[in-house]
Design a protein around this motif. Structure first.
Motif, PDB file in Angstrom:
ATOM      1  N   TYR A  15       3.161 -20.020 -26.478  1.00 22.31           N
ATOM      2  CA  TYR A  15       3.882 -19.743 -25.230  1.00 22.31           C
ATOM      3  C   TYR A  15       2.865 -19.556 -24.105  1.00 22.31           C
ATOM      4  O   TYR A  15       1.804 -18.980 -24.308  1.00 22.31           O
ATOM      5  CB  TYR A  15       4.710 -18.465 -25.414  1.00 22.31           C
ATOM      6  CG  TYR A  15       5.508 -18.060 -24.192  1.00 22.31           C
ATOM      7  CD1 TYR A  15       6.672 -18.733 -23.851  1.00 22.31           C
ATOM      8  CD2 TYR A  15       5.093 -17.000 -23.390  1.00 22.31           C
ATOM      9  CE1 TYR A  15       7.412 -18.363 -22.730  1.00 22.31           C
ATOM     10  CE2 TYR A  15       5.825 -16.620 -22.268  1.00 22.31           C
ATOM     11  CZ  TYR A  15       6.978 -17.305 -21.950  1.00 22.31           C
ATOM     12  OH  TYR A  15       7.698 -16.937 -20.842  1.00 22.31           O
ATOM     13  N   THR A  16       3.189 -20.080 -22.926  1.00 18.50           N
ATOM     14  CA  THR A  16       2.304 -19.903 -21.774  1.00 18.50           C
ATOM     15  C   THR A  16       2.876 -18.837 -20.854  1.00 18.50           C
ATOM     16  O   THR A  16       3.850 -19.093 -20.147  1.00 18.50           O
ATOM     17  CB  THR A  16       2.206 -21.217 -20.957  1.00 18.50           C
ATOM     18  OG1 THR A  16       2.040 -22.302 -21.872  1.00 18.50           O
ATOM     19  CG2 THR A  16       1.064 -21.170 -19.976  1.00 18.50           C
ATOM     20  N   PRO A  17       2.317 -17.646 -20.862  1.00 12.98           N
ATOM     21  CA  PRO A  17       2.846 -16.616 -19.958  1.00 12.98           C
ATOM     22  C   PRO A  17       2.504 -16.952 -18.511  1.00 12.98           C
ATOM     23  O   PRO A  17       1.525 -17.657 -18.244  1.00 12.98           O
ATOM     24  CB  PRO A  17       2.105 -15.342 -20.390  1.00 12.98           C
ATOM     25  CG  PRO A  17       1.383 -15.673 -21.653  1.00 12.98           C
ATOM     26  CD  PRO A  17       1.187 -17.159 -21.657  1.00 12.98           C
ATOM     27  N   GLY A  18       3.329 -16.460 -17.593  1.00 14.15           N
ATOM     28  CA  GLY A  18       3.011 -16.617 -16.170  1.00 14.15           C
ATOM     29  C   GLY A  18       1.716 -15.888 -15.859  1.00 14.15           C
ATOM     30  O   GLY A  18       1.348 -14.921 -16.524  1.00 14.15           O
ATOM     31  N   GLU A  19       1.035 -16.379 -14.824  1.00 11.16           N
ATOM     32  CA  GLU A  19      -0.257 -15.802 -14.461  1.00 11.16           C
ATOM     33  C   GLU A  19      -0.131 -14.324 -14.062  1.00 11.16           C
ATOM     34  O   GLU A  19       0.806 -13.936 -13.374  1.00 11.16           O
ATOM     35  CB  GLU A  19      -0.782 -16.631 -13.272  1.00 11.16           C
ATOM     36  CG  GLU A  19      -2.196 -16.312 -12.880  1.00 11.16           C
ATOM     37  CD  GLU A  19      -2.612 -17.094 -11.620  1.00 11.16           C
ATOM     38  OE1 GLU A  19      -1.926 -18.081 -11.258  1.00 11.16           O
ATOM     39  OE2 GLU A  19      -3.613 -16.696 -11.014  1.00 11.16           O
ATOM     40  N   TYR A 110      14.719 -20.264 -22.595  1.00  9.19           N
ATOM     41  CA  TYR A 110      13.528 -19.444 -22.765  1.00  9.19           C
ATOM     42  C   TYR A 110      12.553 -20.116 -23.751  1.00  9.19           C
ATOM     43  O   TYR A 110      12.917 -20.420 -24.890  1.00  9.19           O
ATOM     44  CB  TYR A 110      13.963 -18.071 -23.270  1.00  9.19           C
ATOM     45  CG  TYR A 110      12.858 -17.059 -23.349  1.00  9.19           C
ATOM     46  CD1 TYR A 110      11.907 -16.933 -22.341  1.00  9.19           C
ATOM     47  CD2 TYR A 110      12.768 -16.196 -24.442  1.00  9.19           C
ATOM     48  CE1 TYR A 110      10.898 -15.987 -22.422  1.00  9.19           C
ATOM     49  CE2 TYR A 110      11.767 -15.239 -24.521  1.00  9.19           C
ATOM     50  CZ  TYR A 110      10.838 -15.144 -23.507  1.00  9.19           C
ATOM     51  OH  TYR A 110       9.842 -14.210 -23.594  1.00  9.19           O
ATOM     52  N   GLY A 111      11.325 -20.338 -23.310  1.00  9.85           N
ATOM     53  CA  GLY A 111      10.358 -21.117 -24.070  1.00  9.85           C
ATOM     54  C   GLY A 111       9.980 -20.538 -25.425  1.00  9.85           C
ATOM     55  O   GLY A 111       9.527 -21.264 -26.317  1.00  9.85           O
ATOM     56  N   PHE A 112      10.185 -19.245 -25.585  1.00  9.53           N
ATOM     57  CA  PHE A 112       9.775 -18.629 -26.839  1.00  9.53           C
ATOM     58  C   PHE A 112      10.629 -19.063 -28.033  1.00  9.53           C
ATOM     59  O   PHE A 112      10.178 -18.995 -29.178  1.00  9.53           O
ATOM     60  CB  PHE A 112       9.783 -17.100 -26.720  1.00  9.53           C
ATOM     61  CG  PHE A 112       8.422 -16.500 -26.942  1.00  9.53           C
ATOM     62  CD1 PHE A 112       7.680 -16.791 -28.084  1.00  9.53           C
ATOM     63  CD2 PHE A 112       7.868 -15.648 -26.000  1.00  9.53           C
ATOM     64  CE1 PHE A 112       6.420 -16.252 -28.279  1.00  9.53           C
ATOM     65  CE2 PHE A 112       6.600 -15.110 -26.195  1.00  9.53           C
ATOM     66  CZ  PHE A 112       5.881 -15.408 -27.332  1.00  9.53           C
ATOM     67  N   TYR A 113      11.860 -19.517 -27.798  1.00  9.45           N
ATOM     68  CA  TYR A 113      12.699 -19.931 -28.937  1.00  9.45           C
ATOM     69  C   TYR A 113      12.012 -21.080 -29.685  1.00  9.45           C
ATOM     70  O   TYR A 113      11.969 -21.109 -30.913  1.00  9.45           O
ATOM     71  CB  TYR A 113      14.098 -20.365 -28.482  1.00  9.45           C
ATOM     72  CG  TYR A 113      14.862 -19.317 -27.676  1.00  9.45           C
ATOM     73  CD1 TYR A 113      14.600 -17.958 -27.816  1.00  9.45           C
ATOM     74  CD2 TYR A 113      15.868 -19.700 -26.789  1.00  9.45           C
ATOM     75  CE1 TYR A 113      15.303 -17.015 -27.069  1.00  9.45           C
ATOM     76  CE2 TYR A 113      16.574 -18.757 -26.044  1.00  9.45           C
ATOM     77  CZ  TYR A 113      16.282 -17.423 -26.186  1.00  9.45           C
ATOM     78  OH  TYR A 113      16.982 -16.494 -25.449  1.00  9.45           O
ATOM     79  N   GLN A 114      11.466 -22.017 -28.918  1.00  7.08           N
ATOM     80  CA  GLN A 114      10.753 -23.146 -29.519  1.00  7.08           C
ATOM     81  C   GLN A 114       9.472 -22.685 -30.219  1.00  7.08           C
ATOM     82  O   GLN A 114       9.172 -23.092 -31.336  1.00  7.08           O
ATOM     83  CB  GLN A 114      10.416 -24.161 -28.407  1.00  7.08           C
ATOM     84  CG  GLN A 114       9.794 -25.445 -28.900  1.00  7.08           C
ATOM     85  CD  GLN A 114      10.783 -26.263 -29.725  1.00  7.08           C
ATOM     86  OE1 GLN A 114      11.841 -26.631 -29.241  1.00  7.08           O
ATOM     87  NE2 GLN A 114      10.429 -26.527 -30.970  1.00  7.08           N
TER      88      GLN A 114
END
Ligand SMILES: *Cc1c(COP(=O)(O)O)cnc(C)c1O
Length: 351
Positions: A15-19, A110-114
């Motif tokens: 996962y890429t968290p926001g900066e 939400y990207g974390f599901y993947q």
């Protein structure tokens, strides 16, 4: 990559968290859906009350005080609440332990599901949203995997009508439906009333957005006592002390101060409606958001990437996802009214 990493995890895309910029003084940070307001006064007071000294002791593995406060807020039994180290951890337990038949979720969500599907070797079934970014619940009917629905959805902010959650639950009572209500405080409708009727419903909530506690890492699940008991089995087999002492206190205090919560969310909703209207006046497509962010597309005037960059040059940090279907949009967290006015001013210059 070393030869020590498990072969099964070699293709893992994290996962890429926001900066999280280190020098915040000149930036307006609208990129990770944090609250622009501090935690409730009671939270800050309680944390100053000497708890730091007891950090030598482990935290309560049953999180009794916190569970009581959350259960009281929701009007459910203590045994129906499962706290986690952020709702991300709660979701991780579900992916790890409750997705025997796979998992299904939207293409844009939400990207974390993947990421969790890959991490825990779960078959992830992706179901495209409609053209207008709404969820077509009839497309889930023949899928056996655990369903993950963010409601309101991220990063679109769009809500699923209450009847549709019921429809998903009724499609197959042997299939778990997880409703991720990270943003429900900002105008959505909770699935909580359905808990009395459906034991295949698990609701996931977080203190990160609506309770100004992103840095405390605190989320929870609400479900049947049997489901919560299973989650506890998973947790006690992994990290019994998953919630630290300071966050436990912060969460319990935050739940009690409902007046402060109402005030903050009211202001955020007001600033959201202002920002959405202004951007629409500039010709942006702004989806109908019930969250603490808006998803705005500049149509042909300027690309999503370019708008993101121009805002950044002007000290405003938002989120751009370079992904199919949504690369023309940026996600803008709702800050204070003053911050939204600045966003509008800068946007005016850009378009
Ligand atoms: C932010 C977010 C989460 C994670 O919240 P934490 O409690 O901070 O881990 C979960 N689901 C959605 C949809 C989110 O946007």
């Amino acid at each position: 990559m070393t030869r020590f990493l498990n072969d099964k995890l070699k293709d893992l895309v994290p996962y890429t968290p926001g900066e999280q910029p280190r020098n915040m003084s000149k930036l307006i940070k609208l990129n990770t859906n944090e609250s622009p307001y501090p935690p409730a006064p009671g939270v800050i007071k309680a944390l100053d009350g000497g708890e730091a000294a007891s950090l030598r002791l482990y935290s309560d593995p049953e999180c009794k005080t916190l569970v009581r406060a959350i259960a009281e807020y929701h009007g459910v039994r203590d045994g129906q609440i499962f706290p986690g180290n952020g709702s991300d951890e709660v979701l991780a337990f579900v992916f790890h332990g409750m997705c025997q038949n796979g998992a299904v979720f939207a293409d844009i969500t939400y990207g974390f599901y993947q990421v969790f599907s890959a991490m825990f070797n779960v078959d992830g079934g992706v179901i495209p949203l409609r053209e207008d970014f709404s969820i077509a619940v009839e497309d889930y009917v023949n899928h056996k995997g655990t369903v993950f629905i963010a409601n309101p959805n991220a990063p679109t902010g769009i809500c699923l009508p209450p009847g549709d959650i019921r429809g998903l639950l009724e499609q197959d009572r042997d299939r778990l439906v997880v409703v991720d209500e990270a943003y429900v405080a900002f105008g959505g409708e909770s699935a909580q009333p359905l808990l009395t009727e459906f034991d295949n419903l698990l609701i996931v909530r977080t203190f990160s957005k609506s309770h100004s506690l992103a840095g405390a890492r605190l989320g929870y699940a609400i479900g049947s006592e049997e489901l919560i008991s299973d989650l506890n089995t998973l947790k006690f087999s992994f990290n019994p002390y998953n919630v630290n002492r300071l966050s436990m206190i912060a969460g319990a205090e935050a739940m009690k101060d409902t007046a402060y919560f109402e005030e903050c969310r009211g202001r955020i909703i007001e600033a959201r409606e202002y920002a959405a209207e202004q951007l629409r006046n500039f010709g942006f497509t702004v989806l109908d958001s019930k969250a603490n962010f808006i998803f705005a597309g500049a149509n042909a005037k300027i690309s999503g990437m370019k708008y993101f960059k121009r805002l950044r040059e002007n000290g405003i940090l938002v989120r751009h996802f370079d992904l199919p279907r949504i690369s023309d949009y940026v996600r803008i967290t709702i800050g204070t009214m003053e911050q939204m006015q600045r966003l509008v001013e800068v946007t005016k210059g850009v378009v």
